[in-house]
Structure formats: C-alpha cells, structure tokens
Scaffold this motif. Structure first.
Motif, PDB file in Angstrom:
ATOM      1  N   MET A   1      12.359  -1.220  -1.528  1.00  0.00           N
ATOM      2  CA  MET A   1      11.732   0.084  -1.342  1.00  0.00           C
ATOM      3  C   MET A   1      10.254   0.030  -1.729  1.00  0.00           C
ATOM      4  N   GLU A   2       9.967  -0.559  -2.901  1.00  0.00           N
ATOM      5  CA  GLU A   2       8.590  -0.661  -3.382  1.00  0.00           C
ATOM      6  C   GLU A   2       7.734  -1.470  -2.414  1.00  0.00           C
ATOM      7  N   ASP A   3       8.272  -2.599  -1.906  1.00  0.00           N
ATOM      8  CA  ASP A   3       7.539  -3.428  -0.946  1.00  0.00           C
ATOM      9  C   ASP A   3       7.270  -2.672   0.343  1.00  0.00           C
ATOM     10  N   SER A   4       8.231  -1.899   0.793  1.00  0.00           N
ATOM     11  CA  SER A   4       8.091  -1.119   2.018  1.00  0.00           C
ATOM     12  C   SER A   4       6.979  -0.079   1.861  1.00  0.00           C
ATOM     13  N   PHE A   5       6.950   0.593   0.705  1.00  0.00           N
ATOM     14  CA  PHE A   5       5.922   1.595   0.449  1.00  0.00           C
ATOM     15  C   PHE A   5       4.550   0.944   0.361  1.00  0.00           C
ATOM     16  N   ALA A   6       4.457  -0.188  -0.306  1.00  0.00           N
ATOM     17  CA  ALA A   6       3.188  -0.900  -0.434  1.00  0.00           C
ATOM     18  C   ALA A   6       2.685  -1.347   0.939  1.00  0.00           C
ATOM     19  N   GLU A   7       3.596  -1.817   1.777  1.00  0.00           N
ATOM     20  CA  GLU A   7       3.210  -2.240   3.132  1.00  0.00           C
ATOM     21  C   GLU A   7       2.730  -1.040   3.952  1.00  0.00           C
ATOM     22  N   LEU A   8       3.420   0.083   3.839  1.00  0.00           N
ATOM     23  CA  LEU A   8       3.031   1.297   4.553  1.00  0.00           C
ATOM     24  C   LEU A   8       1.651   1.767   4.092  1.00  0.00           C
ATOM     25  N   LYS A   9       1.404   1.733   2.795  1.00  0.00           N
ATOM     26  CA  LYS A   9       0.111   2.123   2.235  1.00  0.00           C
ATOM     27  C   LYS A   9      -0.997   1.201   2.754  1.00  0.00           C
ATOM     28  N   ARG A  10      -0.738  -0.109   2.775  1.00  0.00           N
ATOM     29  CA  ARG A  10      -1.715  -1.074   3.273  1.00  0.00           C
ATOM     30  C   ARG A  10      -2.018  -0.813   4.749  1.00  0.00           C
ATOM     31  N   GLU A  11      -0.974  -0.570   5.537  1.00  0.00           N
ATOM     32  CA  GLU A  11      -1.173  -0.317   6.964  1.00  0.00           C
ATOM     33  C   GLU A  11      -1.970   0.968   7.199  1.00  0.00           C
ATOM     34  N   LEU A  12      -1.667   2.016   6.437  1.00  0.00           N
ATOM     35  CA  LEU A  12      -2.415   3.266   6.553  1.00  0.00           C
ATOM     36  C   LEU A  12      -3.886   3.038   6.232  1.00  0.00           C
ATOM     37  N   TYR A  13      -4.169   2.318   5.149  1.00  0.00           N
ATOM     38  CA  TYR A  13      -5.544   2.040   4.767  1.00  0.00           C
ATOM     39  C   TYR A  13      -6.262   1.255   5.871  1.00  0.00           C
ATOM     40  N   GLU A  14      -5.615   0.236   6.416  1.00  0.00           N
ATOM     41  CA  GLU A  14      -6.224  -0.570   7.484  1.00  0.00           C
ATOM     42  C   GLU A  14      -6.508   0.271   8.725  1.00  0.00           C
TER      43      GLU A  14
END
Length: 152
Positions: A1-14
């Motif tokens: 779950m934490e990895d999924s959220f971190a990936e989503l946050k990174r993608e949003l920022y990019e």
C-alpha cells in the motif's frame, strides 16, 4: 500500500512538472511570447472590468510585477500597449492596448480557446468534468478550505 501511494505521488509530481514545462508551448500569436500573449489578454480583461493597474494585470497574467514590468517594456516597444498616469495618483499607472494590441489580444484569446477545445475533445467531456471537480478540491485545500487547512 505504501509503495503504491509513493508511486502515485511520484507520478502526480512528474505530470505536474510536465504540464508546467509544456505551458511554454501553448499556442501564441506570431511575434509574441507566451507571457506577452497572456499579458495582452489580461490587459483586455482588466479593462473590461475597469481595473488596469499593473498589480491586477500581473495577477491575471500569472506573473510577478517585476516580470510584468519587462513584458510591458517589450509590449510598448512593439506598439501593443501604452502606459499613462492613472487619475490623480502621480505614482499610479494605467495600461491600455493600442489597436494592434487589441488585435493581438483577440488572436491570443482565439488561439487559447481553440487549444482548450482541442484538449477537451481529446480528453472527453466526462473526464474533463471529473478533472475540474478534482482540481477544485485541490484548489480548495490550498485555499485553506479543505482538511485542517495545513499546507506545506
């Protein structure tokens, strides 16, 4: 779950960075920079509501007063705007478009509207409605209307 959220946050920022960079590539009338086009549109809109002071125009053009000063200088040199003392305030300046500036503002507005029509047609009305709803929530959060109002 934490990895999924971190990936989503990174993608949003990019994606946000990508959109910020592509803003420069927005369609503008020939012979005008994107900031010049935004500025003449802002001057036209400011005049429509009766507020032609540089501070208000900077807000509408999404720029700083110092960057706007340089843009005004360029627009004046191109014969697109004129600056005059405002009313009885010897420090105040009002900005007006010349006839050529009016034409540039109309063309910039036409190009901007056409671009938005194309984006909306590509994305689809349902997704645009969802995007507007979501962006409104994000804007409300940053305006202090969401959550605890904390914004880092």
């Amino acid at each position: 779950m934490e990895d999924s959220f971190a990936e989503l946050k990174r993608e949003l920022y990019e994606l946000m960075q990508r959109m910020r960079r592509s803003r420069v590539a927005s369609p503008t009338p020939e012979g005008a920079t994107p900031l010049e086009a935004r500025t003449v549109m802002a001057v036209a809109e400011a005049r429509r509501i009766g507020e032609t002071r540089p501070g208000r125009i900077a807000e509408r053009a999404h720029t700083t007063p110092s960057a706007l000063s340089q843009t005004f200088k360029s627009l004046e040199e191109k014969g697109l705007i004129e600056r005059h003392r405002a009313g009885g305030d010897c420090r105040g300046v009002a900005v007006v478009l010349t006839p050529e500036g009016e034409r540039l503002a109309a063309e910039a507005k036409r190009l901007h509207s056409k671009h938005m029509d194309e984006v909306m047609a590509y994305v689809g009305e349902e997704d645009v409605r969802s995007l507007v709803r979501i962006l409104r929530k994000v804007a409300d959060f940053h305006d202090g209307k969401g959550g605890d109002g904390a914004c880092a």
